[in-house]
Design a protein around this motif. Sequence first.
Motif, PDB file in Angstrom:
ATOM      1  N   TYR A  81     -16.992  -0.028   1.320  1.00  8.52           N
ATOM      2  CA  TYR A  81     -16.590  -0.530   2.635  1.00  8.52           C
ATOM      3  C   TYR A  81     -17.583  -0.099   3.701  1.00  8.52           C
ATOM      4  O   TYR A  81     -18.097  -0.914   4.481  1.00  8.52           O
ATOM      5  CB  TYR A  81     -15.185  -0.050   2.994  1.00  8.52           C
ATOM      6  CG  TYR A  81     -14.073  -0.690   2.178  1.00  8.52           C
ATOM      7  CD1 TYR A  81     -14.333  -1.733   1.307  1.00  8.52           C
ATOM      8  CD2 TYR A  81     -12.766  -0.244   2.291  1.00  8.52           C
ATOM      9  CE1 TYR A  81     -13.331  -2.319   0.563  1.00  8.52           C
ATOM     10  CE2 TYR A  81     -11.748  -0.825   1.540  1.00  8.52           C
ATOM     11  CZ  TYR A  81     -12.025  -1.856   0.688  1.00  8.52           C
ATOM     12  OH  TYR A  81     -11.025  -2.434  -0.050  1.00  8.52           O
ATOM     13  N   ASP A  82     -17.883   1.191   3.759  1.00 10.50           N
ATOM     14  CA  ASP A  82     -18.797   1.663   4.788  1.00 10.50           C
ATOM     15  C   ASP A  82     -20.235   1.246   4.504  1.00 10.50           C
ATOM     16  O   ASP A  82     -21.013   1.010   5.434  1.00 10.50           O
ATOM     17  CB  ASP A  82     -18.700   3.180   4.934  1.00 10.50           C
ATOM     18  CG  ASP A  82     -17.461   3.604   5.713  1.00 10.50           C
ATOM     19  OD1 ASP A  82     -16.817   2.730   6.312  1.00 10.50           O
ATOM     20  OD2 ASP A  82     -17.134   4.804   5.726  1.00 10.50           O
ATOM     21  N   ASP A  92      -6.540   1.149  11.964  1.00  6.24           N
ATOM     22  CA  ASP A  92      -6.513   0.726  10.561  1.00  6.24           C
ATOM     23  C   ASP A  92      -5.103   0.767   9.985  1.00  6.24           C
ATOM     24  O   ASP A  92      -4.924   0.890   8.772  1.00  6.24           O
ATOM     25  CB  ASP A  92      -7.455   1.571   9.695  1.00  6.24           C
ATOM     26  CG  ASP A  92      -8.203   0.709   8.677  1.00  6.24           C
ATOM     27  OD1 ASP A  92      -8.119  -0.528   8.774  1.00  6.24           O
ATOM     28  OD2 ASP A  92      -8.846   1.268   7.789  1.00  6.24           O
ATOM     29  N   THR A 140     -18.458  -4.557  -6.888  1.00  3.99           N
ATOM     30  CA  THR A 140     -17.037  -4.277  -7.110  1.00  3.99           C
ATOM     31  C   THR A 140     -16.732  -3.767  -8.511  1.00  3.99           C
ATOM     32  O   THR A 140     -15.651  -3.255  -8.758  1.00  3.99           O
ATOM     33  CB  THR A 140     -16.181  -5.527  -6.845  1.00  3.99           C
ATOM     34  OG1 THR A 140     -16.652  -6.594  -7.677  1.00  3.99           O
ATOM     35  CG2 THR A 140     -16.265  -5.947  -5.380  1.00  3.99           C
ATOM     36  N   PHE A 175      -2.990   1.071   6.702  1.00  8.78           N
ATOM     37  CA  PHE A 175      -3.671   1.882   5.688  1.00  8.78           C
ATOM     38  C   PHE A 175      -3.824   3.328   6.132  1.00  8.78           C
ATOM     39  O   PHE A 175      -4.009   4.226   5.308  1.00  8.78           O
ATOM     40  CB  PHE A 175      -5.025   1.256   5.354  1.00  8.78           C
ATOM     41  CG  PHE A 175      -4.865  -0.176   4.927  1.00  8.78           C
ATOM     42  CD1 PHE A 175      -4.396  -0.479   3.658  1.00  8.78           C
ATOM     43  CD2 PHE A 175      -5.126  -1.204   5.806  1.00  8.78           C
ATOM     44  CE1 PHE A 175      -4.225  -1.801   3.264  1.00  8.78           C
ATOM     45  CE2 PHE A 175      -4.935  -2.512   5.412  1.00  8.78           C
ATOM     46  CZ  PHE A 175      -4.493  -2.819   4.159  1.00  8.78           C
ATOM     47  N   GLN A 204     -10.855   5.021  10.625  1.00  4.85           N
ATOM     48  CA  GLN A 204     -11.457   5.685   9.463  1.00  4.85           C
ATOM     49  C   GLN A 204     -12.768   6.387   9.810  1.00  4.85           C
ATOM     50  O   GLN A 204     -13.536   6.752   8.919  1.00  4.85           O
ATOM     51  CB  GLN A 204     -11.706   4.687   8.328  1.00  4.85           C
ATOM     52  CG  GLN A 204     -10.494   3.888   7.911  1.00  4.85           C
ATOM     53  CD  GLN A 204      -9.723   4.509   6.762  1.00  4.85           C
ATOM     54  OE1 GLN A 204      -9.913   5.657   6.408  1.00  4.85           O
ATOM     55  NE2 GLN A 204      -8.825   3.729   6.189  1.00  4.85           N
ATOM     56  N   ASN A 227       0.869  -1.165   0.000  1.00  2.30           N
ATOM     57  CA  ASN A 227       0.000   0.000   0.000  1.00  2.30           C
ATOM     58  C   ASN A 227       0.906   1.214   0.000  1.00  2.30           C
ATOM     59  O   ASN A 227       2.113   1.112  -0.124  1.00  2.30           O
ATOM     60  CB  ASN A 227      -0.926   0.006   1.225  1.00  2.30           C
ATOM     61  CG  ASN A 227      -0.147  -0.017   2.527  1.00  2.30           C
ATOM     62  OD1 ASN A 227       0.447   0.976   2.910  1.00  2.30           O
ATOM     63  ND2 ASN A 227      -0.115  -1.164   3.192  1.00  2.30           N
ATOM     64  N   THR A 249      -6.984  -8.718   6.844  1.00  5.73           N
ATOM     65  CA  THR A 249      -7.851  -7.805   6.108  1.00  5.73           C
ATOM     66  C   THR A 249      -7.360  -7.657   4.671  1.00  5.73           C
ATOM     67  O   THR A 249      -6.236  -8.025   4.337  1.00  5.73           O
ATOM     68  CB  THR A 249      -7.866  -6.401   6.759  1.00  5.73           C
ATOM     69  OG1 THR A 249      -6.537  -5.844   6.689  1.00  5.73           O
ATOM     70  CG2 THR A 249      -8.290  -6.475   8.214  1.00  5.73           C
ATOM     71  N   GLN A 250      -8.230  -7.095   3.819  1.00  2.20           N
ATOM     72  CA  GLN A 250      -7.895  -6.721   2.444  1.00  2.20           C
ATOM     73  C   GLN A 250      -7.471  -7.902   1.573  1.00  2.20           C
ATOM     74  O   GLN A 250      -6.767  -7.726   0.587  1.00  2.20           O
ATOM     75  CB  GLN A 250      -6.789  -5.651   2.430  1.00  2.20           C
ATOM     76  CG  GLN A 250      -7.129  -4.404   3.211  1.00  2.20           C
ATOM     77  CD  GLN A 250      -8.375  -3.711   2.684  1.00  2.20           C
ATOM     78  OE1 GLN A 250      -8.727  -3.867   1.519  1.00  2.20           O
ATOM     79  NE2 GLN A 250      -9.057  -2.960   3.528  1.00  2.20           N
ATOM     80  N   HIS A 278     -15.035   1.282  11.716  1.00  4.14           N
ATOM     81  CA  HIS A 278     -15.275   2.545  11.007  1.00  4.14           C
ATOM     82  C   HIS A 278     -16.423   3.353  11.613  1.00  4.14           C
ATOM     83  O   HIS A 278     -17.202   3.971  10.903  1.00  4.14           O
ATOM     84  CB  HIS A 278     -15.546   2.291   9.531  1.00  4.14           C
ATOM     85  CG  HIS A 278     -14.384   1.685   8.797  1.00  4.14           C
ATOM     86  ND1 HIS A 278     -14.276   1.724   7.422  1.00  4.14           N
ATOM     87  CD2 HIS A 278     -13.278   1.028   9.226  1.00  4.14           C
ATOM     88  CE1 HIS A 278     -13.164   1.106   7.047  1.00  4.14           C
ATOM     89  NE2 HIS A 278     -12.541   0.680   8.132  1.00  4.14           N
ATOM     90  N   SER A 296     -13.272   1.350  -2.185  1.00  2.00           N
ATOM     91  CA  SER A 296     -12.948   1.787  -0.829  1.00  2.00           C
ATOM     92  C   SER A 296     -13.651   3.086  -0.461  1.00  2.00           C
ATOM     93  O   SER A 296     -13.836   3.385   0.723  1.00  2.00           O
ATOM     94  CB  SER A 296     -11.434   1.964  -0.676  1.00  2.00           C
ATOM     95  OG  SER A 296     -10.945   2.941  -1.575  1.00  2.00           O
TER      96      SER A 296
END
Length: 252
Positions: free
Chosen positions: A151-152, A247, A138, A250, A223, A4, A31-32, A180, A147
């Motif tokens: 995500y949210d 997080d 997606t 990231f 986030q 990242n 994650t991810q 989040h 993102s």
Amino acid sequence: MRQNGRGAWTVERTLEQMDKFDIAASVLSMTQNGDVLYDNTEKGRAAIRAGNEFGAKLVQQYPKRFGLFFGVPLPDIDGVMKEIDYGFNTLKADGIGIYTNDNQTRWPGDPYFDPMWQELNRHNAIVYMHPLAPPCCTKLNDSVPVSMNEYDFDITRACTSILVNGVLHKYPNVKIIIPHSGGTMPLAVQRLVRLPSLDKRLAPRVPNGVMHELQKLHYETAQGVTPIALGALLQIAPITQLMFGSDYPFRP
């Protein structure tokens, strides 16, 4: 580990950041990598096991600095049950980490996952949910990175899934951490509160009311540390239910 903007995740960088910001201990979770971990194949199940064992070794090496939320191959309920047994009874992990959907067609409140929730309830388990953009969203033709929105949005889908399917009421021993600052869910709370009165089928699944169930959840702030996000969250949850989340890597 995926790259990242801040480079690959490493133990050394993590400990350096923790020392810099006076963080005594961090809890590790995967994650991810939903496309790998939740591909519903033996390869995905093996990747879950490898990640769990890697995390457990770090906890053994740094017992005062790291805890572990082990992962499970969510699309495969038999694999989930095996990994729960391994994670708690062999690895002695602190809790479990799942994504907000199974990268197939299901969210955590789906009846397919009832055996998982029953077992987690028996363990008085801590469950941490990390967002994952679902396959349906997606490749939207909107030029917007997943993102930015998904995500949210998917945190909200997961919250409403466990709410309207009665997971929060049926399995009271499970402690669920929502990331989040609740995603977009705090902004939709008026719709959630009204739903049982509009759809009588849902009322028995939230017999104590929607707000009672939402206030049992724990919310971490990765986030979601803006005055707007926290202000909305504090309208539905007491400050005792808020937890610090970074997080990292990231975000610094």
